[in-house]
Structure formats: structure tokens, C-alpha cells
Write a protein that holds these residues in place. Structure first.
Motif, PDB file in Angstrom:
ATOM      1  N   THR A 130      95.960  12.162  27.906  1.00  0.00           N
ATOM      2  CA  THR A 130      94.758  11.427  27.473  1.00  0.00           C
ATOM      3  C   THR A 130      93.512  11.937  28.192  1.00  0.00           C
ATOM      4  O   THR A 130      93.579  12.293  29.374  1.00  0.00           O
ATOM      5  CB  THR A 130      94.943   9.928  27.807  1.00  0.00           C
ATOM      6  N   SER A 131      92.382  11.937  27.479  1.00  0.00           N
ATOM      7  CA  SER A 131      91.120  12.337  28.106  1.00  0.00           C
ATOM      8  C   SER A 131      90.862  11.452  29.327  1.00  0.00           C
ATOM      9  O   SER A 131      90.788  10.221  29.203  1.00  0.00           O
ATOM     10  CB  SER A 131      89.971  12.164  27.106  1.00  0.00           C
ATOM     11  N   PRO A 132      90.715  12.044  30.517  1.00  0.00           N
ATOM     12  CA  PRO A 132      90.513  11.211  31.709  1.00  0.00           C
ATOM     13  C   PRO A 132      89.220  10.400  31.659  1.00  0.00           C
ATOM     14  O   PRO A 132      89.148   9.294  32.178  1.00  0.00           O
ATOM     15  CB  PRO A 132      90.492  12.217  32.867  1.00  0.00           C
ATOM     16  N   ARG A 133      88.219  10.950  30.989  1.00  0.00           N
ATOM     17  CA  ARG A 133      86.955  10.214  30.877  1.00  0.00           C
ATOM     18  C   ARG A 133      87.147   8.964  30.007  1.00  0.00           C
ATOM     19  O   ARG A 133      86.582   7.916  30.270  1.00  0.00           O
ATOM     20  CB  ARG A 133      85.905  11.142  30.282  1.00  0.00           C
ATOM     21  N   LEU A 134      87.965   9.110  28.971  1.00  0.00           N
ATOM     22  CA  LEU A 134      88.256   7.962  28.104  1.00  0.00           C
ATOM     23  C   LEU A 134      89.018   6.895  28.889  1.00  0.00           C
ATOM     24  O   LEU A 134      88.760   5.691  28.753  1.00  0.00           O
ATOM     25  CB  LEU A 134      89.094   8.424  26.899  1.00  0.00           C
ATOM     26  N   TYR A 139      89.165   1.710  31.511  1.00  0.00           N
ATOM     27  CA  TYR A 139      89.424   0.930  32.718  1.00  0.00           C
ATOM     28  C   TYR A 139      88.187   0.129  33.149  1.00  0.00           C
ATOM     29  O   TYR A 139      88.285  -1.061  33.474  1.00  0.00           O
ATOM     30  CB  TYR A 139      89.888   1.835  33.864  1.00  0.00           C
ATOM     31  N   LEU A 140      87.037   0.770  33.123  1.00  0.00           N
ATOM     32  CA  LEU A 140      85.813   0.065  33.550  1.00  0.00           C
ATOM     33  C   LEU A 140      85.531  -1.127  32.636  1.00  0.00           C
ATOM     34  O   LEU A 140      85.089  -2.188  33.100  1.00  0.00           O
ATOM     35  CB  LEU A 140      84.613   1.025  33.540  1.00  0.00           C
ATOM     36  N   LEU A 141      85.783  -0.938  31.347  1.00  0.00           N
ATOM     37  CA  LEU A 141      85.554  -2.024  30.397  1.00  0.00           C
ATOM     38  C   LEU A 141      86.445  -3.228  30.724  1.00  0.00           C
ATOM     39  O   LEU A 141      85.979  -4.370  30.789  1.00  0.00           O
ATOM     40  CB  LEU A 141      85.833  -1.514  28.973  1.00  0.00           C
ATOM     41  N   HIS A 142      87.727  -2.954  30.980  1.00  0.00           N
ATOM     42  CA  HIS A 142      88.662  -4.052  31.248  1.00  0.00           C
ATOM     43  C   HIS A 142      88.470  -4.618  32.653  1.00  0.00           C
ATOM     44  O   HIS A 142      88.658  -5.813  32.879  1.00  0.00           O
ATOM     45  CB  HIS A 142      90.093  -3.585  31.002  1.00  0.00           C
ATOM     46  N   LEU A 143      88.084  -3.755  33.593  1.00  0.00           N
ATOM     47  CA  LEU A 143      87.807  -4.244  34.941  1.00  0.00           C
ATOM     48  C   LEU A 143      86.590  -5.169  34.918  1.00  0.00           C
ATOM     49  O   LEU A 143      86.605  -6.259  35.516  1.00  0.00           O
ATOM     50  CB  LEU A 143      87.547  -3.060  35.884  1.00  0.00           C
ATOM     51  N   ALA A 144      85.540  -4.741  34.211  1.00  0.00           N
ATOM     52  CA  ALA A 144      84.331  -5.572  34.108  1.00  0.00           C
ATOM     53  C   ALA A 144      84.680  -6.935  33.523  1.00  0.00           C
ATOM     54  O   ALA A 144      84.212  -7.973  34.008  1.00  0.00           O
ATOM     55  CB  ALA A 144      83.285  -4.868  33.254  1.00  0.00           C
ATOM     56  N   SER A 145      85.512  -6.930  32.500  1.00  0.00           N
ATOM     57  CA  SER A 145      85.919  -8.205  31.887  1.00  0.00           C
ATOM     58  C   SER A 145      86.688  -9.062  32.882  1.00  0.00           C
ATOM     59  O   SER A 145      86.473 -10.270  32.981  1.00  0.00           O
ATOM     60  CB  SER A 145      86.787  -7.946  30.652  1.00  0.00           C
ATOM     61  N   GLY A 146      87.551  -8.424  33.638  1.00  0.00           N
ATOM     62  CA  GLY A 146      88.393  -9.160  34.584  1.00  0.00           C
ATOM     63  C   GLY A 146      87.614  -9.798  35.720  1.00  0.00           C
ATOM     64  O   GLY A 146      88.025 -10.822  36.270  1.00  0.00           O
ATOM     65  N   VAL A 147      86.486  -9.195  36.093  1.00  0.00           N
ATOM     66  CA  VAL A 147      85.732  -9.728  37.231  1.00  0.00           C
ATOM     67  C   VAL A 147      84.491 -10.515  36.791  1.00  0.00           C
ATOM     68  O   VAL A 147      83.631 -10.846  37.598  1.00  0.00           O
ATOM     69  CB  VAL A 147      85.326  -8.616  38.230  1.00  0.00           C
ATOM     70  N   GLY A 148      84.415 -10.796  35.497  1.00  0.00           N
ATOM     71  CA  GLY A 148      83.353 -11.695  35.040  1.00  0.00           C
ATOM     72  C   GLY A 148      82.112 -11.021  34.493  1.00  0.00           C
ATOM     73  O   GLY A 148      81.090 -11.674  34.283  1.00  0.00           O
ATOM     74  N   PHE A 149      82.186  -9.718  34.238  1.00  0.00           N
ATOM     75  CA  PHE A 149      81.022  -9.020  33.679  1.00  0.00           C
ATOM     76  C   PHE A 149      81.362  -8.399  32.323  1.00  0.00           C
ATOM     77  O   PHE A 149      80.956  -7.293  32.014  1.00  0.00           O
ATOM     78  CB  PHE A 149      80.530  -7.936  34.647  1.00  0.00           C
ATOM     79  N   ARG A 150      82.112  -9.139  31.517  1.00  0.00           N
ATOM     80  CA  ARG A 150      82.500  -8.598  30.213  1.00  0.00           C
ATOM     81  C   ARG A 150      81.268  -8.437  29.323  1.00  0.00           C
ATOM     82  O   ARG A 150      80.533  -9.411  29.093  1.00  0.00           O
ATOM     83  CB  ARG A 150      83.498  -9.538  29.528  1.00  0.00           C
TER      84      ARG A 150
END
Lengths: 253, 204
Positions: A130-134, A139-150
């Protein structure tokens, strides 16, 4: 009474402590992010071996002693070492960016097993084609959601249109997209072309394991990663040093 | 509450700035120095002063020296076409102890550590590139076998390969005297990958 904890987790970072020891920061399922004192970890014959290297998913046994600030690590075993990630420069950079983001956006002793699983999923995906940038974008999208910045990606903040057609603008201040028609009323924002926007919507709905099937337009993953970094920077002030200091190794990814 | 004396407290404070020296160790060392012979203590102070004034980094490789060039770079018998890249001057000493290396060194003064914000621009890399461009045949990367060492090795390999030399990295595996059953799978995997053919008895 001394509580002994056995849990899996991902090593985020570590630092030297004294002459032969290390303090390791591990994002664990049971305790969240913890700092573990690994006595003698820098000795060549240390029983901890490579289990304390960043980007390692391992099983860790540790305990807490009164009057000590840190947990003391007593056992460490590797579950997944992610050697493929380590041996490929761009994947290593993006892997380090993932653990750095996890370290900077999570609090100590705040267990969130889902977030640990998402991080493990990202490292698994980095070990595939998989493209590492993708993977980082996902990951950043799901991490942001998990910590309250979705980020609000579905509904236009201005007119309420659901999944607006065409390019959208993301307003970091509002944490939401606005459609082309409403964009002028929301000041500066990050413009997402239709391809990048649709990819973002897709990423928000699938686990990292499915990323290998994604065919992406050139530049879409880069646009998404830039957008998410801008979003996180606006709300949390984080900068990912891994991307900055090793940009020369990443290429177009 | 009273301390020891102003001078003793100052000495203890200075000693506790050293790596691995806490308050109690600092006190212990200060009392040791207080009780020691004048000759020893003044000799120690003089040795520290002379090191600060007289020891510098080699203009060629970054190793420690008391002149412009270190003893290894000045040695005519060393093979200048083979450069072993290490993180710190202490690593040079460790490799020299093996007695098996006849090339020269290059000391980076650290390793790329993305998580600590240490990038290539913070290391002694530009001089290495110059040295390699001057005609090195082989560059042996001897950075630590950890994530920082890996990142540094990747970076250097990418940078140096286009200049023509063979770029290699020292092998990784089990420590001598270690116990195979307690080795982790990463170390064991590296040991297997880097296995060597056993020599016949006539070769011993």
C-alpha cells in the motif's frame, strides 16, 4: 499491593536513562500510553532485545511501585517487528510519522484500545504494498477522530448539502467542509479536488487492511495528508518531525 | 536547613550535572575528592583542563585528536579508499579494539532521529560526501542497530550510492556468549540472514 500488568502495545519512542537503561513509551491496550523503565536495556545481552524499538508491536509486562514515577518493565516479547517497514526508507519515515502522531495526540494512562488497534492496522498496512502516504492519511484521519478532532466531511457547513459535488474547501477553523458555492464566505481553507474528496470519504469508512485495493490518482494521497496535517496543526499545534527531517528520503511516495 | 559548605555544595551541584550522577553519587564523589591527596585532585583538575584545551575533532574524519588530523587518518598504512561511518568517537575505539579493520573512519556525531527532530543537516554528512567523491571504493555503515541507525543508514546509502562506492552495513546477530533461546526474533532473523560458511579445519 503491586499491580502487575500484562498487555500488548506499540512502542512509540524511547530515550536513554542512566548508563544502561531506557525509558520506553508504549501505547498499550490496557493502560493507554505508558512510560516504562527498562533496566539494563542498553546492554548487548539485555533480555528485552529488539522489543523496545519504536514501531514494534509487543507484549509487555510491567508493574508500578510506590514512590517511583515510572512503571518498571519486567518482560517484553515481540508480536510483530514490522521489519519490512524498517527496511524501506519511505515506509520507515511514514511509520515513524504514525507513532509520532500517536505520541503527540494521546495522553498518558488514558486507555483507548480502538486507537491502539488503528495504529497497529496502519503499521500492518505499511508492511504491504500500500502507498505509505495513503496509510499515513488514513491513520491521521482515524487518529483525529479518536482524539476528538474528527473533521466534518459529509455536510457542507454553509448550506447543509450532503456530499457536495465537485471540489470542496475544508475550513480548518470550522473543522468542516464547505461546498464550492459557500466557500467564499469561509475565509482561507484547503481546497480538495473531487478525487481527493471522494478518497477521503472512502478512507473514513474503511479499515487500513483494505487500503491495498485502492487505486489512487496521482497527488490525491499527498493532498489528503497535507489537508489532515493542516487540520491537526490548526487544532493541536503538532508538527510531525519525522516528515520534516526525513523528507529527502520520501520522494513522491 | 544548612548545606555542607558553599564550596562543597557548588562542587556537588557541578558533579550532579554529569551523566548518570545523581545527588547521592555527587555527594559521595565530592567527599572522595575532599579526602583524596592534593596531588591526585590537582592532577585530575589539570587533566580535565588539558582535555578541554587540547582535544579537538579531526579535520578529516571527526575522530578525536590533539592535532589537526587524528592518528588513524595520518597513518600511511590505513586504506583511505574504505571509509567506516560511525555515530560517535567512542564507536571508533570499539571498532579499533577488534584489530580487524584497516580502513579509515568518518564520525557523524550522532544519528538521524526523526522523533527527536535530529535531521541529516545536524550531522557531519557534507564532509563525508566530499571524502567519498574524492574516490572511496567502499563505505561501511556502522550505525547502531536501532531505528535511528536504520534511518541514518537508509539516508546515507541513498546519498552515497550515486557517487560510485560499494555501500555496505555491518552485520547484525547474536552477541558472543549469548544464549540463542533467549534471542528475540528480529536479532535471530538478522543472524540467520547474515550467516557465514564454516571454514574447513585446514583453514583454522
Amino acid at each position: 499491593m503491586r499491580e502487575i500488568i500484562r498487555t500488548e502495545g506499540v512502542v512509540l519512542k524511547r530515550r536513554d536513562f542512566g548508563e544502561t537503561s531506557r525509558v520506553v513509551v508504549v501505547y498499550t491496550y490496557r493502560k493507554g500510553k505508558v512510560q516504562l523503565l527498562a533496566k539494563g536495556a542498553r546492554r548487548p545481552k539485555s533480555k528485552f532485545g529488539a522489543a523496545l524499538e519504536p514501531l514494534t508491536l509487543g507484549e509487555y509486562v510491567f508493574y508500578y511501585r510506590e514512590a517511583k514515577d515510572l512503571y518498571t518493565l519486567s518482560e517484553a516479547d515481540i508480536v510483530r517487528s514490522y521489519q519490512r517497514v524498517r527496511e524501506d526508507a519511505p515506509r520507515l519515515v511514514y511509520g515513524l510519522a504514525c507513532v509520532e502522531a500517536a505520541d503527540k495526540l494521546t495522553r498518558e494512562l488514558d486507555p483507548d484500545p480502538r486507537s491502539v488497534r488503528v495504529l497497529g492496522g496502519a503499521l500492518d498496512a505499511l508492511g504491504t504494498g500500500t502507498s505509505p502516504r495513503l496509510v499515513l492519511g488514513h491513520y491521521l484521519l482515524h487518529l483525529a477522530s479518536g482524539v476528538g478532532f474528527r473533521p466534518e466531511l459529509i455536510t457542507c457547513k454553509g448550506c447543509g448539502t450532503v456530499r457536495p459535488a465537485g471540489a470542496v474547501t475544508f475550513s480548518p477553523a470550522d473543522g468542516a467542509i464547505v461546498c464550492d458555492k459557500c466557500a467564499s464566505g469561509f475565509g482561507d481553507g484547503v481546497v480538495l479536488k473531487p478525487g481527493a474528496y471522494n478518497l477521503l470519504l472512502f478512507l473514513s469508512e474503511v479499515p487500513a487492511a483494505k487500503l491495498s485495493r485502492v487505486k489512487i490518482a496521482s497527488g490525491a494521497a499527498a493532498q489528503i495528508t497535507s489537508f489532515l496535517l493542516a487540520h491537526l496543526r490548526y487544532h493541536t499545534d503538532i508538527e510531525l518531525r519525522a516528515l520534516k527531517s526525513l523528507g529527502a528520503l520520501v520522494g513522491s511516495g | 536547613m544548612y548545606g555542607y559548605t558553599r564550596l562543597m555544595d557548588h562542587l556537588i551541584n557541578e558533579l550532579t550535572k554529569m551523566p548518570g550522577v545523581g545527588r547521592k553519587s555527587g555527594q559521595r564523589l565530592a567527599f572522595y575528592l575532599l579526602k583524596a591527596d592534593d596531588e591526585y585532585v590537582l592532577g585530575l583538575a589539570d587533566a580535565m583542563r588539558r582535555v578541554k584545551e587540547g582535544v579537538r575533532f579531526c579535520g578529516e574524519c571527526g575522530n578525536l585528536t590533539e592535532g589537526d588530523i587524528c592518528a588513524i587518518c595520518a597513518d600511511e598504512d590505513r586504506d583511505k579508499s574504505v571509509i567506516c561511518v560511525v555515530e560517535d568517537p567512542q564507536d571508533v575505539q570499539a571498532l579499533e579494539k577488534t584489530g580487524q579493520y584497516t580502513g579509515v573512519y568518518h564520525v557523524l556525531m550522532g544519528a538521524i532521529s526523526p522523533l527527536d527532530g535530529i535531521g541529516p543537516e545536524d550531522l557531519e554528512i557534507s564532509r563525508l560526501v566530499e571524502r567519498v567523491a574524492e574516490g572511496a571504493k567502499e563505505v561501511i555503515i556502522a550505525t547502531d542497530p536501532d531505528v535511528e541507525g536504520d534511518a541514518t543508514a537508509h539516508y546515507l546509502a541513498q546519498l552515497l550510492r550515486p557517487l560510485g562506492p560499494k555501500v555496505s552495513r555491518i552485520a547484525r546477530g547474536l552477541p558472543v556468549g549469548g544464549d540463542l533461546r533467549y534471542a528475540d526474533e528480529v536479532t535471530l532473523g538478522k543472524a540467520l540472514a547474515g550467516r557465514t560458511e564454516l571454514l574447513g579445519s585446514s583453514d583454522f
